[in-house]
Design an enzyme around this catalytic site. Sequence first.
Site, PDB file in Angstrom:
ATOM      1  N   HIS A 372       0.806  -1.229   0.000  1.00  0.00           N
ATOM      2  CA  HIS A 372       0.000   0.000   0.000  1.00  0.00           C
ATOM      3  C   HIS A 372       0.832   1.270   0.000  1.00  0.00           C
ATOM      4  O   HIS A 372       0.292   2.348   0.234  1.00  0.00           O
ATOM      5  CB  HIS A 372      -0.917   0.040   1.221  1.00  0.00           C
ATOM      6  N   LYS A 563      -8.354  13.549   5.004  1.00  0.00           N
ATOM      7  CA  LYS A 563      -7.474  12.373   4.946  1.00  0.00           C
ATOM      8  C   LYS A 563      -6.443  12.547   6.046  1.00  0.00           C
ATOM      9  O   LYS A 563      -6.375  13.614   6.663  1.00  0.00           O
ATOM     10  CB  LYS A 563      -6.785  12.284   3.581  1.00  0.00           C
ATOM     11  N   ARG A 564      -5.626  11.525   6.314  1.00  0.00           N
ATOM     12  CA  ARG A 564      -4.557  11.696   7.275  1.00  0.00           C
ATOM     13  C   ARG A 564      -3.687  12.888   6.890  1.00  0.00           C
ATOM     14  O   ARG A 564      -3.532  13.185   5.708  1.00  0.00           O
ATOM     15  CB  ARG A 564      -3.703  10.415   7.357  1.00  0.00           C
ATOM     16  N   LYS A 569       0.794  14.314   1.215  1.00  0.00           N
ATOM     17  CA  LYS A 569      -0.583  14.568   0.770  1.00  0.00           C
ATOM     18  C   LYS A 569      -0.821  16.059   0.523  1.00  0.00           C
ATOM     19  O   LYS A 569      -1.847  16.458  -0.024  1.00  0.00           O
ATOM     20  CB  LYS A 569      -1.582  14.031   1.801  1.00  0.00           C
ATOM     21  N   THR A 671      -8.565   6.482  -1.656  1.00  0.00           N
ATOM     22  CA  THR A 671      -9.899   5.886  -1.757  1.00  0.00           C
ATOM     23  C   THR A 671     -10.964   6.930  -1.437  1.00  0.00           C
ATOM     24  O   THR A 671     -12.098   6.824  -1.907  1.00  0.00           O
ATOM     25  CB  THR A 671     -10.047   4.684  -0.801  1.00  0.00           C
ATOM     26  N   LYS A 675     -14.893   7.938  -3.034  1.00  0.00           N
ATOM     27  CA  LYS A 675     -16.131   8.251  -2.297  1.00  0.00           C
ATOM     28  C   LYS A 675     -16.699   9.576  -2.780  1.00  0.00           C
ATOM     29  O   LYS A 675     -17.903   9.710  -2.984  1.00  0.00           O
ATOM     30  CB  LYS A 675     -15.853   8.301  -0.785  1.00  0.00           C
TER      31      LYS A 675
HETATM   32  C1  F85 Z   1      -3.072   3.804   2.293  1.00  0.00           C
HETATM   33  N1  F85 Z   1      -2.113   3.401   3.302  1.00  0.00           N
HETATM   34  C2  F85 Z   1      -2.418   4.523   1.128  1.00  0.00           C
HETATM   35  N2  F85 Z   1      -1.483   2.996   5.483  1.00  0.00           N
HETATM   36  O1  F85 Z   1      -1.709   5.665   1.609  1.00  0.00           O
HETATM   37  C3  F85 Z   1      -3.516   4.979   0.176  1.00  0.00           C
HETATM   38  O2  F85 Z   1      -2.945   5.576  -0.965  1.00  0.00           O
HETATM   39  C4  F85 Z   1      -4.324   3.750  -0.252  1.00  0.00           C
HETATM   40  O3  F85 Z   1      -5.436   4.160  -0.986  1.00  0.00           O
HETATM   41  C5  F85 Z   1      -4.818   2.992   0.971  1.00  0.00           C
HETATM   42  O4  F85 Z   1      -3.732   2.649   1.805  1.00  0.00           O
HETATM   43  C6  F85 Z   1      -5.539   1.708   0.597  1.00  0.00           C
HETATM   44  O5  F85 Z   1      -4.772   0.965  -0.304  1.00  0.00           O
HETATM   45  C7  F85 Z   1      -2.442   3.433   4.603  1.00  0.00           C
HETATM   46  O6  F85 Z   1      -3.549   3.788   4.987  1.00  0.00           O
HETATM   47  C8  F85 Z   1      -1.627   2.880   6.818  1.00  0.00           C
HETATM   48  O7  F85 Z   1      -2.647   3.161   7.391  1.00  0.00           O
HETATM   49  C9  F85 Z   1      -0.451   2.383   7.594  1.00  0.00           C
HETATM   50  C10 F85 Z   1      -0.615   1.951   8.892  1.00  0.00           C
HETATM   51  C11 F85 Z   1       0.486   1.524   9.622  1.00  0.00           C
HETATM   52  C12 F85 Z   1       1.755   1.554   9.069  1.00  0.00           C
HETATM   53  C13 F85 Z   1       1.913   1.974   7.773  1.00  0.00           C
HETATM   54  C14 F85 Z   1       0.808   2.391   7.039  1.00  0.00           C
HETATM   55  C15 F85 Z   1       2.968   1.156   9.875  1.00  0.00           C
HETATM   56  C16 F85 Z   1       2.664   0.000  10.765  1.00  0.00           C
HETATM   57  C17 F85 Z   1       4.127   0.778   9.007  1.00  0.00           C
HETATM   58  C18 F85 Z   1       3.367   2.356  10.689  1.00  0.00           C
END
Ligand code: F85
Length: 832
Positions: A372, A563-564, A569, A671, A675
């Site tokens: 991802h 978004k985060r 971003k 994503t 939406k």
């Molecule tokens: C997101 N990743 C991508 N990661 O950023 C988007 O572009 C994509 O659309 C979506 O995935 C779905 O494919 C994402 O949300 C995390 O939440 C995440 C959580 C934990 C970690 C890394 C990424 C650690 C454990 C490595 C810190």
Amino acid sequence: MPSVPTGCNEELFEAARLSSDSGAIARDFQRYLTQHLGRFIGCVPLYQYEALALTIRDRVMTDWRNTWRRYDEPGVRRAYYLSLEFLIGRSLGNHILNLGLDHETAEAMHRLALNLEEIMSEEVDAGLGNGGLGRLAACFMDSCACLQLPVIGYGIRYQYGMFRQEIENGFQVEEPDHWLRDGNPWELERPEFKNLIRFGGRVEGVTDSQGKRRSAWVDTTDVLAIPYDVPISGHKNHTVNTLRLWSASATSDFNLDDFNAGSYAEALEAKTNAEHITMVLYPNDVSENGKELRLKQQYFLASASLQDVLRMWELSAGRDYRDFKAQNVFHLNDTHPTIAVAELMRLLMDEKGLDWGQAWDITSHCMAYTNHTLLPEALEKWPVALFESLLPRLLQIIFEINARFLRLVAMKWPGQTQRQRRMSIIEEGDTKQVRMAYLAIVGSFSVNGVAALHSRLLSGGLFRDFYELWPEKFNNKTNGVTPRRWVAYANPGMSALITEKIGPDWVHDYAKIAAIAKHAEDAGFKQRWHEVKQANKQRLADMVRHYCQVEFDTEALFDVQVKRIHEYKRQLLNVLHAIHLYDRIKRGDIGHWTRRCILIGGKAAPGYRMAKNIIKLINNVAEVVNNDPQVNGLLKLAFIPNYGVSKMEVICPGTDLSEQISTAGKEASGTGNMKFMMNGAITIGTYDGANIEIMEAVGEGNYFLFGLHAEEVDRERASYDPARLIGQDEDLGRVMHLLRCGHFSTFESNIFDEVIGSLENPRDPWLTLADFRSYIDAQEQVSRAYQKRERWVAMSISNTACSGYFSTDRTISEYNKGIWKLQTRPLDQPSR
Ligand code: F85
């Protein structure tokens, strides 16, 4: 009396189903409220919610058991979706919609003089995820149930989900999210399926009863994994799939010796330590620096889930594992559960007595991995030393996997030691590390990215060596979102209008949404489409007033980025645009002005300083803009606190413009963009992630494209000169001046120095200023387009009409066709 059925007796199940007319729902609701909860109709709404949740839950139980049985039939191939995150949000409204009980339930509540919407808003979000990755897992579960696929989700039942974000004086403050405090009617504890999970200890070589040399992992510290099942209902198809979430529990309640010796607190210590494992979700979405507890969580999930699958396997096949790989597939949601590769090897060898070759044949044919992210800092690595102390047996297995793998590499590329070092699962250096992504690739038969560009960049860049070795493993599966939650449930007004025009089938067959395209030029339809959007904007404006104390006027353009918060971003680019508009107003440059309400929301990882600074900046700019009488409603800016799933359910239907402005090549897919598109928002976006596919689907004329492309970004880097850009572009110069002179930080001198420094840094990895001009110009196009209302509404309709591809039903069908190869298990006649 009829005899007890052995197989699946549809008639029996039909008879067992509860009646679901509004009278029956009202009766059951009242019984739960009074007889079960001991409350009465005028109680606080929380108990009304609980009573209704139990009433609806009763109505999925029969189908749930029925579905389990169907999947348990001999020879049914099944998939297991392993994910550290499932961002489910609220469940009540979703089940009501999927069971087709919206009218009956609303009617039942109405009879009791209660309001269904108010009751539904009592439910707390299940926030067991960070962002897109966790929400994708939840959308996938919905689609698997809708498509009647035998897929079980496995995750962790965190006691505390994603933190609650509060804004104090413009700063993010994190508060714990104790979402289970009032109980959770959607989970069913199943202690009978608990598993033992081991940590620490050491490995001994032993000779087993057959005289074979084996490894024994001894002197371990053990923890129990208790499963909690959550029902995932399909849309009007009598299928209810399962999400099984594991909770950690001590092997014994407390140490009796300590207890008897009077050390009550010490006696409880082991229990507390054990239960820490599933206490809290790690709130980081990009980097996680080797925290021991996080690795424990990953192993805990992998081991509990694999043991569960092996237990079920032996129920039907005994200890014969020859057919296992033909009937089971594990999907790894990013590298987070990748330790499952080594754990399956361990279980098959050490517990089931298979030899390496047999175990590897099974493991490497049963695992599939989705990546991802392209950000190298987001690729998980664990210090070898940590592995050694926490999971010594698993480290041995990883070393052996790596040794065998490197022999293969050496055979393919003799003498290329550099390449062998590059590809090694173990990274050499001061602190040796296990590269989880490489373990996932080596252990899996399929590796996919989440949008076309992303998958290309994986095989051509990040994982290039592996692609050269195994091109057949690599594939793309473009993300999607579920149209049940994100259109049918979140946007009832638009849904009713669509159904009126094209019938109701689009909800489960979302490709059919294309049929509304032919109404894009029908004046009457356009007028109603517009009216629905205005009503949704009013709902959003009400929410913004409530949470931000800012008035949004529904005649203005609603411009949204949620978004985060992350530098890649580029929320900063959005803020620069807001400051530019403010500057134009202050200069009186307001000819042909389009009023705008800009909404930004999202959480920053608690340890991510720059992201937190960005939130503070947004809030400070908002304060100035919203309180300047000269601005006079031409521009509004608000930061919505605690953005999450249920906020998005109000936000995306009320949005005109969707901001998808990441540095090209950095956003794997996105994503939220989907939406918004489904709900008739128009995108302003870079050529990145799934934006590209969105633009291709809707056409360039219905999308606002700007910015450098991924390849240009890499070229630009060498000569990137922010100072020159600032000097050459008067608008940018003024914006930077307003920032630097402290216009947005009076009495808080220098608080934005770091933010400004990052924008002016020639090594800014996100090249924010490189896209400034093109972004501002695209925004000007947006402003002009919004003034031609008829045309704008047609664009909006086209966006919804062209969003068929972005349903997770399509995504999941592709996963199934290309990777899982499951058969659909239709239950009895759907009631659609
Ligand atoms: C997101 N990743 C991508 N990661 O950023 C988007 O572009 C994509 O659309 C979506 O995935 C779905 O494919 C994402 O949300 C995390 O939440 C995440 C959580 C934990 C970690 C890394 C990424 C650690 C454990 C490595 C810190």
